[in-house]
Scaffold this active site. Structure first.
Site, mmCIF file in Angstrom:
data_model
loop_
_atom_site.group_PDB
_atom_site.id
_atom_site.type_symbol
_atom_site.label_atom_id
_atom_site.label_comp_id
_atom_site.label_asym_id
_atom_site.label_seq_id
_atom_site.Cartn_x
_atom_site.Cartn_y
_atom_site.Cartn_z
ATOM 1 N N ILE A 1 -37.253 -3.119 31.189
ATOM 2 C CA ILE A 1 -37.528 -2.923 32.625
ATOM 3 C C ILE A 1 -37.783 -4.241 33.337
ATOM 4 O O ILE A 1 -38.020 -4.278 34.538
ATOM 5 C CB ILE A 1 -38.728 -1.988 32.837
ATOM 6 C CG1 ILE A 1 -39.977 -2.523 32.137
ATOM 7 C CG2 ILE A 1 -38.404 -0.579 32.373
ATOM 8 C CD1 ILE A 1 -41.223 -1.713 32.416
ATOM 9 N N ASP B 1 -51.739 -18.339 38.198
ATOM 10 C CA ASP B 1 -50.363 -17.949 38.531
ATOM 11 C C ASP B 1 -50.381 -16.660 39.349
ATOM 12 O O ASP B 1 -49.667 -15.710 39.054
ATOM 13 C CB ASP B 1 -49.534 -17.775 37.263
ATOM 14 C CG ASP B 1 -48.026 -17.726 37.561
ATOM 15 O OD1 ASP B 1 -47.627 -18.153 38.674
ATOM 16 O OD2 ASP B 1 -47.255 -17.268 36.708
#
Length: 986
Positions: free
Chosen positions: A684, A809
């Site tokens: 995915i 991040d």
């Protein structure tokens, strides 16, 4: 009948003309407004005049209307211009209503108006420059609306204006220098507007009658003009929360009427100017959170100050003795500097001192005896200095104390008995000193105590049972002392207790009965004592327990199988006398170190404890092992042969051998079931570090599996870290429990690759959904919820994890969405734990983060802290508001942050907001956009903490219009208490 109708007809004009002309105009005003609360029910045409109507005041001699005050009446609709037809009207007050739409040039027809207050409404658009044509206007308040564009330069033509308040709007551009021409101006409030970065106009120094100048949070840069020294009547100067630089001009010491100088949260540098002795009226002086250097001028401390805040600078030298002579001083905050020497011996004797914070300096000597002489001291915060000596006996009578923080000094001696029992104290922190003696049973009187931290001292004797009477106690830390005796049985009565740390003492006896009463206990550490007896089965009922350390004692008997009911991040039962089988959940290699040093615990873990026997027995065991090894080899060869045959027939995936399997929650699946489901058709997502698979388990549950590919030796050598991405993410996520952090179920190392098994997020990542064709599904309420959820997750990492965690991040692709579009922060591959008090930044050899989200300070440093996360999160907010990518070819050389700022400046907010969003949410979107712009401030110091971001987002979502505090001309209307007390948080 005809005659009767004729009489009615004749009566109509008589009735309509019974109300005078002022009343007729007010009737037209009523028709143009929505009045859901019937505030205008008294406005009827049966009266001769409107002088008795609600909100209407008339001249007593002429009976003509001269004032209309309809504030706080929940009226809605556009501004009623029929008010301007009242020839004698001098005051219009429509504050705190729902007046909407825009003001037009028709406002200039209110020629006789002297007071116009439209604050706290929903007005939008630009402010008409025709307002300057109101020659009699003395007070103009448009605070807390949604006006945008520029402040008209024609406003410099006001002839009688005394108050101009335009704070809390969406003005862009810069502050017009023409405002310096309004010679009558006494109060100028322009704070909390997203102006373009611009300098303070020096022309404002010409406002000779100015008493209040409030320009807080106005994106100001550059120096403070020297011309401000000419403002001889100025009493309140507030330039906080900007980016002002340079030194504080010496001309400010000419302000003989000044009572308050607020300059905190800027980038000012240099030394404090001399000549403060001229400021005889000064009561409050706050220049905290700047880059000031030098010493504290003696002249400053000789004034009748009430509040002196100089924290977060680089001040050196000693604190002048004269500060103790200030008769009104109630607040002294000097933390985070380099000040040395002793506190003035008479400090507190001559003034009602309430708050003292000198943390993180180099102060030494004793605590002044007279610190609480006036009986009003509430905060005494002296942490991280070199204070020594005993706590003065006089402080035992200081019943006003609420926070006592003496951590990390050189205090010695016995703590006064009365000091233990202060009735209002809720934080009592004596850690890391050399205190001795016993904890007094007088502590029972400290019934408000929430946090008691006395670790790393030389306290001795028994722990008093009275500690168990402190019904509000949340944390009790007393490790590294010389306590003896048993753990008081009364402690089990503390139902709110979250942390109990008693390790490294000489405690004996067992764990008291009834520990099931610790319903809130998260951390239980009793290691390195002389405790004995069995571990009670009731320990399994502590459902929120995360950390359990009973190592280094004499506990015996079996380990309760009820431990399987807990979700522990840390378990340590090593070096005891435990025996019997291990609880099934913990009978795994990963928990080996948790059980070492217990001779009776052998379980199924090989070599968990040494076995002794004669040589014959050892030989027999060696032969037996050899047989088993040989049989194992034959078996393995057979399996491998069958495996390759099976592979050739099925053409399936390569074999993998589980070498490390680790779970962090109760799970109902095995590693083999995960491996069998890693197929190409279940991918995915993919990235530089590997792929993500969707795995549907046999029990019907769905998980997401992140498969990290192995690195080459060259890549591995390039790392400047002891742990790779896999270990970093495991270490970080394995110990986190928060609703807005993605849950890591388990992980395993398969040799060629490493697997991380997460909870599955059906709606994928925010970035993929927002910037795809499905972006229209994200309506504003959903986007707002995502922003708030993600902010709460990051706030948990920054403020609630010990030690704090910097994500490094943050981006929309690392914010995952569940079935209800609840947000979870994910991907901790480069997260960093911030260790130590003074290690606020972490040096990096390479840039961590993603293009478009990286904070601008990376251009000149690779040292990062939580402010880098806050910038990245600000970019995510701008994505949610604009619907645009952080980097887009349409921006040219700009990124999203610069594009938003430029577009706001040139075209206004309508060109920034995502056109897919419903315009009815414009006010709320605007407030959230403000939060995003503050988070993306180019200077780290200008960015709010994540805890503050959460609060601002909550406030933005509470109502469609901002509510501004009212200024009294002395204290800043938007004074940020969090900024002033950031080093004093528990």
């Amino acid at each position: 009948m005809f005659f009767y109708l004729f009489l009615i007809f004749l009566s109509l004009p008589l009735t309509s003309h019974s109300l005078n002309q002022d009343g007729l105009f007010l009737q037209r005003v009523k028709l143009g407004l929505s009045d859901p609360t019937n505030a205008l029910s008294s406005w009827n045409d049966r009266d001769d005049t409107p002088c008795k109507w609600y909100g209407v005041t008339c001249d007593q001699s002429t009976h003509r209307v001269n004032s209309v005050d309809l504030s706080n009446s929940e009226l809605a609709g556009p501004f009623p211009y029929f008010l301007c037809r009242l020839p004698f009207l001098k005051s219009i007050n429509l504050a705190n209503n729902l007046i909407n739409s825009s003001l037009t040039a028709d406002i200039a027809t209110c020629q006789n108006v002297e007071v116009l207050d439209l604050s706290d409404n929903l007005l939008v658009g630009s402010v008409p420059e025709s307002l300057s044509e109101l020659r009699n206007l003395k007070s103009l308040s448009l605070t807390s609306n949604n006006f945008s564009g520029d402040i008209p330069r024609k406003f410099g033509q006001f002839q009688k204006l005394e108050l101009m308040s335009l704070a809390g709007n969406l003005f862009t551009g810069s502050i017009p220098r023409e405002l310096g021409n309004i010679s009558t101006l006494q109060n100028l409030q322009l704070g909390y507007n997203p102006f373009a970065p611009s300098q303070l106009p020096s022309e404002l120094g010409n406002l000779s009658n100015l008493a209040v100048l409030w320009l807080s949070n106005s994106n100001l840069v550059g120096p403070i003009p020297e011309s401000f020294g000419k403002l001889s009547r100025l009493s309140n100067l507030d330039l906080t929360l900007n980016r002002l630089s340079g030194s504080i001009p010496s001309s400010l010491t000419w302000l003989k009427s000044i009572e308050q100088i607020e300059l905190y949260n800027n980038s000012l540098s240099g030394e404090l100017p001399r000549g403060f002795l001229n400021l005889t009226m000064l009561r409050r002086f706050d220049v905290s959170t700047n880059q000031l250097t030098g010493t504290i001028p003696t002249q400053l401390t000789q004034l009748e100050l009430e509040s002196l805040n100089l924290f977060e600078n680089r001040l050196e030298g000693t604190l002048p003795e004269s500060i103790a002579k200030s008769p009104n001083l109630y607040e002294l905050k000097l933390f985070n500097n380099k000040l040395t020497g002793e506190l003035p011996s008479q400090l507190g004797l001559n003034s009602p001192l309430k708050r003292l914070d000198v943390s993180y300096n180099g102060f030494s000597g004793k605590i002044p005896e007279k610190l609480c002489a006036k009986g009003e001291l509430e905060d005494m915060i002296l942490i991280y200095n070199s204070f020594s000596g005993k706590i003065p006996e006089s402080l035992g009578k200081c019943n006003s104390l609420g926070r006592v923080r003496l951590k990390s000094n050189r205090f010695t001696g016995v703590v006064p008995e009365e000091f233990w029992g202060l009735p209002r104290v809720y934080l009592f922190e004596l850690e890391e000193n050399s205190f001795s003696g016993k904890v007094s049973n007088r502590i029972a009187s400290a019934y408000n105590l929430s946090v008691l931290k006395i670790s790393k001292n030389q306290f001795s004797g028994n722990l008093p049972m009275e500690i168990g009477f402190l019904g509000k106690l949340i944390e009790f830390s007393a490790s590294n002392n010389l306590f003896t005796g048993s753990i008081p049985a009364s402690l089990v009565n503390l139902s709110t207790l979250n942390t109990l740390v008693l390790d490294d003492n000489e405690l004996s006896g067992g764990i008291p009965a009834g520990i099931q009463g610790w319903k809130s206990l998260n951390d239980l550490s009793l290691s390195n004592n002389k405790l004995s007896g069995s571990i009670p089965d009731e320990i399994g009922s502590l459902q929120v327990l995360n950390y359990l350390d009973l190592s280094g004692n004499y506990f015996s008997g079996k380990i309760p199988v009820q431990l399987d009911d807990l979700k522990l991040n840390l378990l340590n039962l090593s070096n005891n006398m435990l025996s019997g089988a291990l609880p099934p959940l913990y009978a795994k290699e990963i928990y080996r170190s948790s059980f070492l040093g217990n001779p009776g615990l052998c379980g199924d873990l090989e070599d968990l404890c040494p076995q002794e026997g004669d040589s014959k027995k050892q030989s027999y065991l060696w032969i037996l092992r050899s047989i088993f090894v040989l049989a194992g080899l034959v078996f393995v060869v057979g399996v491998v042969w069958f495996y390759f045959k099976y592979q050739n027939f099925k053409k399936a995936k390569k074999v993998v051998t589980i070498s490390k399997w680790r779970s962090f929650h109760k799970i109902g699946f095995s590693e083999f079931e995960i491996l069998d489901c890693l197929k190409e058709d279940s991918v995915i997502g993919s990235g530089g570090s590997g792929r993500v698979y969707k795995v549907v388990l046999s029990n019907g549950d769905t998980v997401a599996v992140k498969k990290l590919s192995g690195e080459s030796k060259k890549e591995d050598a390039s790392r400047n870290s002891d742990k790779d991405e896999f270990e970093a993410e495991v270490e970080t996520l394995g110990k986190i429990r928060h609703k807005n952090i993605v849950r890591l179920w388990c992980c395993c190392n398969t040799g060629d690759s490493k697997l991380l098994v997460y909870e599955y997020m059906p709606n994928g990542s925010l970035g993929d959904l927002l910037h795809s064709s499905k972006g229209g599904l994200l309506e504003w309420p959903t986007r707002y919820k995502i922003a708030l959820d993600a902010a709460e997750g990051l706030s948990y990492l920054h403020h609630d994890c010990v030690p704090p965690i910097v994500h490094r991040d943050v981006k929309s692709n690392n914010i995952l969405l569940d079935a209800e579009f609840g947000a979870r922060v994910a991907d901790f591959g480069v997260a960093k734990v911030v260790q130590g008090v003074n290690k606020r930044t972490e040096s990096m050899s390479v840039i961590a983060g993603s293009c478009g989200y990286i904070a601008p300070e990376y251009a000149y440093t690779l040292r990062v802290n939580e402010k880098s996360d806050i910038y990245s999160f600000g970019v995510v907010i701008l994505e949610l508001v604009t619907g645009r990518l952080p980097i887009d070819p349409e921006f040219g050389e700009k990124d999203l942050v610069k594009w938003v700022c430029t577009t706001l400046d040139q075209n206004g907010i309508d060109h920034v907001i995502d056109p897919k969003l419903d315009s009815s949410y414009k006010d709320e979107i605007s407030k959230v956009l403000e939060v995003g712009l503050r988070c993306t401030s180019s200077l780290p110091i200008g960015r709010p903490s994540m805890r503050r971001v959460v609060k601002m987002l909550q406030e933005a979502g509470m109502a469609n219009k901002p509510k501004a505090n009212k200024s009294d001309g002395k204290l800043s209307p938007y004074y940020n208490e969090e900024v002033s007390d950031q080093a004093s948080l528990v």
